[in-house]
Write a protein that holds these residues in place. Sequence first.
Motif, mmCIF file in Angstrom:
data_model
loop_
_atom_site.group_PDB
_atom_site.id
_atom_site.type_symbol
_atom_site.label_atom_id
_atom_site.label_comp_id
_atom_site.label_asym_id
_atom_site.label_seq_id
_atom_site.Cartn_x
_atom_site.Cartn_y
_atom_site.Cartn_z
ATOM 1 N N VAL A 112 0.848 -1.194 0.000
ATOM 2 C CA VAL A 112 0.000 0.000 0.000
ATOM 3 C C VAL A 112 0.883 1.244 0.000
ATOM 4 O O VAL A 112 1.791 1.391 0.816
ATOM 5 C CB VAL A 112 -0.934 0.015 1.222
ATOM 6 C CG1 VAL A 112 -1.733 1.309 1.262
ATOM 7 C CG2 VAL A 112 -1.868 -1.183 1.176
ATOM 8 N N GLY B 266 0.980 5.735 -1.248
ATOM 9 C CA GLY B 266 0.249 6.900 -1.721
ATOM 10 C C GLY B 266 -0.113 7.873 -0.620
ATOM 11 O O GLY B 266 0.173 7.657 0.546
ATOM 12 N N THR C 220 -3.371 10.419 0.960
ATOM 13 C CA THR C 220 -4.831 10.473 1.035
ATOM 14 C C THR C 220 -5.248 11.705 1.822
ATOM 15 O O THR C 220 -4.565 12.085 2.780
ATOM 16 C CB THR C 220 -5.389 9.219 1.738
ATOM 17 O OG1 THR C 220 -4.706 8.056 1.289
ATOM 18 C CG2 THR C 220 -6.878 9.064 1.465
ATOM 19 N N HIS D 49 1.145 7.808 -5.507
ATOM 20 C CA HIS D 49 -0.209 7.613 -6.021
ATOM 21 C C HIS D 49 -1.196 8.434 -5.197
ATOM 22 O O HIS D 49 -1.147 8.430 -3.962
ATOM 23 C CB HIS D 49 -0.563 6.126 -5.940
ATOM 24 C CG HIS D 49 -2.009 5.821 -6.187
ATOM 25 N ND1 HIS D 49 -2.627 6.078 -7.392
ATOM 26 C CD2 HIS D 49 -2.955 5.276 -5.370
ATOM 27 C CE1 HIS D 49 -3.896 5.715 -7.312
ATOM 28 N NE2 HIS D 49 -4.111 5.224 -6.113
ATOM 29 N N ASN D 50 -2.083 9.136 -5.868
ATOM 30 C CA ASN D 50 -3.114 9.926 -5.197
ATOM 31 C C ASN D 50 -4.288 9.013 -4.876
ATOM 32 O O ASN D 50 -5.008 8.578 -5.772
ATOM 33 C CB ASN D 50 -3.549 11.089 -6.085
ATOM 34 C CG ASN D 50 -4.542 12.009 -5.405
ATOM 35 O OD1 ASN D 50 -5.023 11.731 -4.315
ATOM 36 N ND2 ASN D 50 -4.856 13.108 -6.054
ATOM 37 N N ARG D 51 -4.493 8.752 -3.585
ATOM 38 C CA ARG D 51 -5.565 7.856 -3.164
ATOM 39 C C ARG D 51 -6.890 8.597 -2.970
ATOM 40 O O ARG D 51 -7.871 8.008 -2.515
ATOM 41 C CB ARG D 51 -5.148 7.124 -1.886
ATOM 42 C CG ARG D 51 -3.895 6.253 -2.091
ATOM 43 C CD ARG D 51 -3.396 5.651 -0.779
ATOM 44 N NE ARG D 51 -4.366 4.756 -0.195
ATOM 45 C CZ ARG D 51 -4.484 3.472 -0.504
ATOM 46 N NH1 ARG D 51 -3.680 2.930 -1.416
ATOM 47 N NH2 ARG D 51 -5.382 2.717 0.085
#
Length: 240
Positions: A152, A154, A156, A182-184
Amino acid sequence: MKRPAGIPNSIFQGIRHFLKYKKHIYAAPLFFLTAAGCIILIAVLVYNRFFSVSGEAVQMDLDQSSYDFSDTVIVIDPGHGGKDPGATSASGVTEDVIVFSVAQSLKEALEDAGAQVILTRSEDEFASLDQRKVDGDLFISLHSDAMDDPAVSGFTTYYTHPEQKAFAESINHALDRRSYFHNRGVHSMNYQVTWQLDYPAVLVELGYLSNAVDDMVLNKTRYQNMMVKGIVEGIDDYLN
């Protein structure tokens, strides 16, 4: 292939024979060694470009931008602290240390823009969730989570009340321009630090310390300053 001076002819002929007729022995290993060398070189160049450069250059870039947050009270909440270190990273650095480092840099940047900044805790202090309820115009709680699944990764952004959503979206969008992660996305969640406030408030998970890449990057001053710049831009987008 000309024989170099100083090498006996018998040895030279043996080497020549091997290179010419034994390609099946050395060609594949040579290819993989060359490919591995190229990958290592690229990795070193990328690391030096993005992660090893001093945060000083990024801070200068931030200072050159023109922001005016005069008459704005901004509360920065570095998650955990004191007896509650929060998540422990893969490299052994705790969440409270990382987020306080980001909070300090963010405080300086916002004060340079004229804002009045309140930190909910000092570096080694524990503050309860109730104590983090501080009056202001904007509230930003900083965290870096850990998960059972090390894959996991990113960042948030969370909010609680509908009237907080626009602020959360501004912060998230600005971070997306700066972050390598990564943009969650933006999500509604009943975290106490946001639901106990009646003004724009967000909780940002800057990354996941259980992920080796997130851990490495979040511990770099340069990347922390990039996140600071993203948050400052998000505030400016929201206010203007």
